[in-house]
Design a protein around this motif. Structure first.
Motif, PDB file in Angstrom:
ATOM      1  N   ARG A 109       0.831  -1.233   0.120  1.00 49.21           N
ATOM      2  CA  ARG A 109       0.087  -0.109  -0.035  1.00 49.21           C
ATOM      3  C   ARG A 109       0.816   1.140  -0.038  1.00 49.21           C
ATOM      4  O   ARG A 109       0.572   2.383  -0.589  1.00 49.21           O
ATOM      5  CB  ARG A 109      -0.845  -0.008   1.344  1.00 49.21           C
ATOM      6  N   ASP A 110       2.128   1.109   0.589  1.00 53.89           N
ATOM      7  CA  ASP A 110       2.882   2.436   0.811  1.00 53.89           C
ATOM      8  C   ASP A 110       3.374   2.745  -0.398  1.00 53.89           C
ATOM      9  O   ASP A 110       3.598   4.032  -0.706  1.00 53.89           O
ATOM     10  CB  ASP A 110       3.966   2.268   1.818  1.00 53.89           C
ATOM     11  N   GLN A 111       3.554   1.950  -1.291  1.00 54.54           N
ATOM     12  CA  GLN A 111       4.042   2.170  -2.681  1.00 54.54           C
ATOM     13  C   GLN A 111       3.055   2.549  -3.559  1.00 54.54           C
ATOM     14  O   GLN A 111       3.520   3.381  -4.429  1.00 54.54           O
ATOM     15  CB  GLN A 111       4.720   0.614  -3.273  1.00 54.54           C
ATOM     16  N   LEU A 112       1.730   1.940  -3.353  1.00 57.72           N
ATOM     17  CA  LEU A 112       0.824   2.167  -4.175  1.00 57.72           C
ATOM     18  C   LEU A 112       0.385   3.788  -4.028  1.00 57.72           C
ATOM     19  O   LEU A 112       0.019   4.487  -5.091  1.00 57.72           O
ATOM     20  CB  LEU A 112      -0.294   1.301  -3.953  1.00 57.72           C
ATOM     21  N   VAL A 113       0.280   4.124  -3.031  1.00 57.22           N
ATOM     22  CA  VAL A 113      -0.339   5.623  -2.535  1.00 57.22           C
ATOM     23  C   VAL A 113       0.710   6.571  -3.196  1.00 57.22           C
ATOM     24  O   VAL A 113       0.265   7.809  -3.267  1.00 57.22           O
ATOM     25  CB  VAL A 113      -0.409   5.742  -1.082  1.00 57.22           C
ATOM     26  N   LYS A 114       1.983   6.372  -3.632  1.00 63.02           N
ATOM     27  CA  LYS A 114       3.071   7.248  -4.274  1.00 63.02           C
ATOM     28  C   LYS A 114       2.726   7.616  -5.532  1.00 63.02           C
ATOM     29  O   LYS A 114       3.183   8.442  -6.482  1.00 63.02           O
ATOM     30  CB  LYS A 114       4.206   6.585  -3.847  1.00 63.02           C
ATOM     31  N   LEU A 115       1.654   6.453  -6.374  1.00 65.04           N
ATOM     32  CA  LEU A 115       1.482   6.775  -7.746  1.00 65.04           C
ATOM     33  C   LEU A 115       0.287   7.814  -7.971  1.00 65.04           C
ATOM     34  O   LEU A 115      -0.334   8.119  -6.945  1.00 65.04           O
ATOM     35  CB  LEU A 115       0.917   5.265  -8.117  1.00 65.04           C
TER      36      LEU A 115
END
Length: 218
Positions: A109-115
């Motif tokens: 999730r932490d990587q996804l929200v940076k998109l």
């Protein structure tokens, strides 16, 4: 406010009403799901599902979205609300996937929200539906139902609603409960015309009791 036991009893009732509740966005892989969820912001799943079959036929991978002119992509999703900003975000997130994740959708999730165009709700849907990670995505339906039933407080933020639901619901039921709350809100406890008079949860619903009282006195 419903305590943990009452919350899960209410969710058991909703589970009986919608035992097969699942993500209604048409997709066949994590990348298609990500695009569909980005498109669904402030828009119905039904409308997104009208657009995505031809969209996913034309664009198979992030490189395809990056290569197309912005105007052409806008035109392909024109019938969806906020299509200009969504087209920009889709091109940006596709570029990020290529540069940072070898064209694959990250699972965290932490990587996804940076998109681009991906908030906490979108990230939760993707981690839950695409990768089977327990998550509760709070959309308008989940927020409305949680507050009407008294699982959460009226004044709670979206994040507070998510945190309260995570505390009150067993982790292994997070994803299923999220889909069931959406179905309950989408098809039964609607924003404008909730079916209070035939609702099996009327006795615990503070909003429903209030509405029925007004109906009787009116």
């Amino acid at each position: 406010m419903l305590n943990k036991k009452q919350t899960n009893e209410a969710l058991d009732v909703i589970a009986e009403m919608y035992p097969d509740a699942e993500c209604e966005l048409t997709h066949s892989n994590p990348f298609e799901l990500l695009i569909a969820v980005v498109l669904s912001a402030q828009c119905t799943d039904a409308l997104v599902n009208k657009v995505t079959p031809s969209l996913f036929e034309k664009y198979k991978k992030p490189e395809d979205y990056v290569a197309v002119p912005l105007e052409e992509l806008e035109n392909d999703i024109r019938s969806i609300g906020l299509f200009r900003s969504k087209a920009k975000n889709i091109k940006k997130l596709s570029q990020s996937l290529i540069e940072e994740y070898n064209g694959e959708v990250p699972k965290e999730r932490d990587q996804l929200v940076k998109l681009a165009g991906v908030g906490r709700k979108t990230a939760n849907v993707v981690t839950s539906v695409a990768f089977g990670e327990p998550a509760i995505a709070v959309d308008t339906h989940v927020e409305r139902v949680s507050k009407r039933l008294g699982i959460c407080r009226w004044k709670d933020s979206v994040l507070q609603v998510e945190e309260t639901l995570m505390k009150k619901i067993p982790k292994e039921l997070w994803s299923d409960s999220h889909h069931r709350l959406i179905f309950f809100g989408r098809y039964h406890c609607k924003a404008q015309s909730p079916q209070c008079d035939i609702c099996p949860l009327l006795t615990v619903c503070r909003e429903g009791k209030k509405r029925m009282k007004v109906k009787q006195t009116g």
